[in-house]
Design an enzyme around this catalytic site. Sequence first.
Site: not given
Length: 347
Positions: A39, A44, A172, A194, A198
């Site tokens: 996050e 993005t 998201r 990318d 986590q």
Amino acid sequence: MPCGVSDTARRSQQIDKALRKAGNQSKGIFKILLLGTGESGKSTVVKQMKILYCGGFGMEERERFRMLVYRNCLRSMKSLIDAMDMMDIEFKNPALSEKAFDVLDIPEASFVDLAPYCELFHKLWKDKGLQQAYARRDEFQLSVSTEYFFNKLDALCAPDYMPDNDDILRAREATTGIHEISFEVEKATFRMLDVGGQRSERRKWIHCFENITSIIFISAANEYDQVLAEDGETNRMKESVALFSQIIGYWWFRDTSFVLFLNKQDLLEEKIKRSSLKKHFPEFKGRDGDYDAARAFIQDLYFREKPETHDLYVHFTTATNTDNIYHVFNAVRSTLIRSQLKNLNLF
């Protein structure tokens, strides 16, 4: 003007010749690995590259994001209702209580249309009890796009709704595995990877480490007062700094250019006015509410972990802002090219 090759042209030819001998960079190929915790905004940034350099998103992709936006809304509403229960907050409108708990039973996987729930979501979002929980959103896991989407519910529920770029940038979806996007800018090819941030995804990172030109490490600067979704205890920013320290010390990256994006500056500027940085980082000596002091302190957290052998290029970013990312990536490109020429003793 005398005939022959000028010094500038001769040097240009010398550089081109040297680049042709230098492997990937000889072909103008730059392999960029995006790293950071979950996050932080990595995906993005990739979306912005697609908007800026790959012609944007087609209708089929926008249809997929439409479903994702709907599910983001459902997930956010469930999180808020759960948080109200956890915090012992009641709905100001008692009639909403039973309907709210019915929302918790809606399966996310089959949620393909927001319109039947539009009126209910409006009422829930406007309820003062739910807003009381939202005001304490840093105490539980909630998408930062929640307010953005709920403030445009009428548009999302329209029969002809199709997400625009702003909606797509804010939708998201947790990244799993490794995703690559390739694009060209001024005759140079960029391969951007990318990876999921986590903890469970990080073991896959090693498969990306070969022939990396640059690492862009992305940190969510607004997460100084939040905990990881993975364990509900570890401070997100402390986890990010520890991960950065680990990555920049890896043997694989001893000759790799490092760029740090201190992301979500818009959210940091808003949050610092209401949430004490000093409470979570007592070593912060600035005044609570001072955005510039907070930004400098957060930057220094990462610089303390930088080995003397590495340069670190820092950019303050808002990944949802296309203009900001356009200018930042132009600066990154210039840094990569200068770094490559320096490695070839041509700069």
